[in-house]
Design a protein around this motif. Structure first.
Motif, PDB file in Angstrom:
ATOM      1  N   MET A  57      26.021 -68.452  -5.945  1.00 20.28           N
ATOM      2  CA  MET A  57      27.236 -67.755  -6.366  1.00 20.28           C
ATOM      3  C   MET A  57      27.409 -67.849  -7.880  1.00 20.28           C
ATOM      4  O   MET A  57      27.738 -66.866  -8.543  1.00 20.28           O
ATOM      5  CB  MET A  57      28.451 -68.352  -5.648  1.00 20.28           C
ATOM      6  CG  MET A  57      29.761 -67.621  -5.881  1.00 20.28           C
ATOM      7  SD  MET A  57      30.739 -68.132  -7.314  1.00 20.28           S
ATOM      8  CE  MET A  57      30.833 -69.884  -7.135  1.00 20.28           C
ATOM      9  N   ASP A  58      27.175 -69.042  -8.439  1.00 19.59           N
ATOM     10  CA  ASP A  58      27.286 -69.204  -9.889  1.00 19.59           C
ATOM     11  C   ASP A  58      26.306 -68.300 -10.633  1.00 19.59           C
ATOM     12  O   ASP A  58      26.666 -67.657 -11.624  1.00 19.59           O
ATOM     13  CB  ASP A  58      27.032 -70.659 -10.298  1.00 19.59           C
ATOM     14  CG  ASP A  58      28.155 -71.599  -9.900  1.00 19.59           C
ATOM     15  OD1 ASP A  58      29.263 -71.115  -9.604  1.00 19.59           O
ATOM     16  OD2 ASP A  58      27.913 -72.820  -9.904  1.00 19.59           O
ATOM     17  N   VAL A  59      25.079 -68.245 -10.146  1.00 11.50           N
ATOM     18  CA  VAL A  59      24.054 -67.405 -10.780  1.00 11.50           C
ATOM     19  C   VAL A  59      24.448 -65.934 -10.688  1.00 11.50           C
ATOM     20  O   VAL A  59      24.349 -65.182 -11.662  1.00 11.50           O
ATOM     21  CB  VAL A  59      22.669 -67.664 -10.142  1.00 11.50           C
ATOM     22  CG1 VAL A  59      21.655 -66.635 -10.605  1.00 11.50           C
ATOM     23  CG2 VAL A  59      22.196 -69.070 -10.466  1.00 11.50           C
ATOM     24  N   ALA A  60      24.917 -65.523  -9.515  1.00 14.50           N
ATOM     25  CA  ALA A  60      25.322 -64.126  -9.323  1.00 14.50           C
ATOM     26  C   ALA A  60      26.502 -63.764 -10.220  1.00 14.50           C
ATOM     27  O   ALA A  60      26.531 -62.682 -10.817  1.00 14.50           O
ATOM     28  CB  ALA A  60      25.665 -63.874  -7.854  1.00 14.50           C
ATOM     29  N   MET A  61      27.475 -64.671 -10.336  1.00 13.25           N
ATOM     30  CA  MET A  61      28.638 -64.388 -11.190  1.00 13.25           C
ATOM     31  C   MET A  61      28.231 -64.293 -12.651  1.00 13.25           C
ATOM     32  O   MET A  61      28.713 -63.422 -13.375  1.00 13.25           O
ATOM     33  CB  MET A  61      29.710 -65.468 -11.012  1.00 13.25           C
ATOM     34  CG  MET A  61      30.574 -65.272  -9.791  1.00 13.25           C
ATOM     35  SD  MET A  61      31.405 -63.656  -9.730  1.00 13.25           S
ATOM     36  CE  MET A  61      32.472 -63.736 -11.147  1.00 13.25           C
ATOM     37  N   GLU A  62      27.354 -65.163 -13.097  1.00 12.95           N
ATOM     38  CA  GLU A  62      26.884 -65.095 -14.480  1.00 12.95           C
ATOM     39  C   GLU A  62      26.160 -63.778 -14.741  1.00 12.95           C
ATOM     40  O   GLU A  62      26.356 -63.148 -15.773  1.00 12.95           O
ATOM     41  CB  GLU A  62      25.975 -66.278 -14.813  1.00 12.95           C
ATOM     42  CG  GLU A  62      26.718 -67.519 -15.184  1.00 12.95           C
ATOM     43  CD  GLU A  62      27.653 -67.327 -16.362  1.00 12.95           C
ATOM     44  OE1 GLU A  62      27.237 -66.776 -17.405  1.00 12.95           O
ATOM     45  OE2 GLU A  62      28.820 -67.719 -16.246  1.00 12.95           O
ATOM     46  N   ALA A  63      25.329 -63.367 -13.798  1.00  8.87           N
ATOM     47  CA  ALA A  63      24.605 -62.104 -13.946  1.00  8.87           C
ATOM     48  C   ALA A  63      25.584 -60.942 -13.990  1.00  8.87           C
ATOM     49  O   ALA A  63      25.435 -60.016 -14.799  1.00  8.87           O
ATOM     50  CB  ALA A  63      23.610 -61.923 -12.805  1.00  8.87           C
ATOM     51  N   PHE A  64      26.602 -60.988 -13.139  1.00  7.56           N
ATOM     52  CA  PHE A  64      27.599 -59.916 -13.135  1.00  7.56           C
ATOM     53  C   PHE A  64      28.351 -59.885 -14.456  1.00  7.56           C
ATOM     54  O   PHE A  64      28.508 -58.821 -15.061  1.00  7.56           O
ATOM     55  CB  PHE A  64      28.577 -60.086 -11.969  1.00  7.56           C
ATOM     56  CG  PHE A  64      29.667 -59.059 -11.983  1.00  7.56           C
ATOM     57  CD1 PHE A  64      29.406 -57.762 -11.578  1.00  7.56           C
ATOM     58  CD2 PHE A  64      30.936 -59.380 -12.434  1.00  7.56           C
ATOM     59  CE1 PHE A  64      30.401 -56.800 -11.614  1.00  7.56           C
ATOM     60  CE2 PHE A  64      31.934 -58.426 -12.472  1.00  7.56           C
ATOM     61  CZ  PHE A  64      31.666 -57.137 -12.063  1.00  7.56           C
TER      62      PHE A  64
END
Length: 90
Positions: A57-64
């Motif tokens: 989730m952290d990785v996805a949020m950073e990418a977003f």
């Protein structure tokens, strides 16, 4: 020691960032990893699966966030598709 396989594009960005910072790339990665690990919550997750989910989730949020894409309130989306009568009132 750990070896990482990173995509070529990311490696190029890392090299540029290291050159700008005047530091070796491995040192820059180590510092970034230390900062990231320090930012994690103190309490451990309930299970390894929770830890993995949280990390993903952290990785996805950073990418977003890095993508610059916009977000839209759910009410606007519901209204756009004629579903405003299905929204719940708080």
């Amino acid at each position: 020691m750990m070896l990482l396989d990173i995509p070529a594009g990311l490696e190029e960005r890392l090299k540029l960032a290291a050159a700008r910072a005047g530091k070796p790339a491995d040192r820059l990665v180590r510092e970034a990893l230390e900062l990231y690990l320090e930012s994690l919550p103190e309490s451990p997750p309930d299970s390894p699966e929770d830890a993995e989910d949280s990390l993903l989730m952290d990785v996805a949020m950073e990418a977003f966030r890095a993508s610059g894409e916009k977000t839209f309130p759910i009410e606007d989306i519901m209204r756009r598709y004629g579903m405003e009568d299905r929204t719940r009132s708080s």
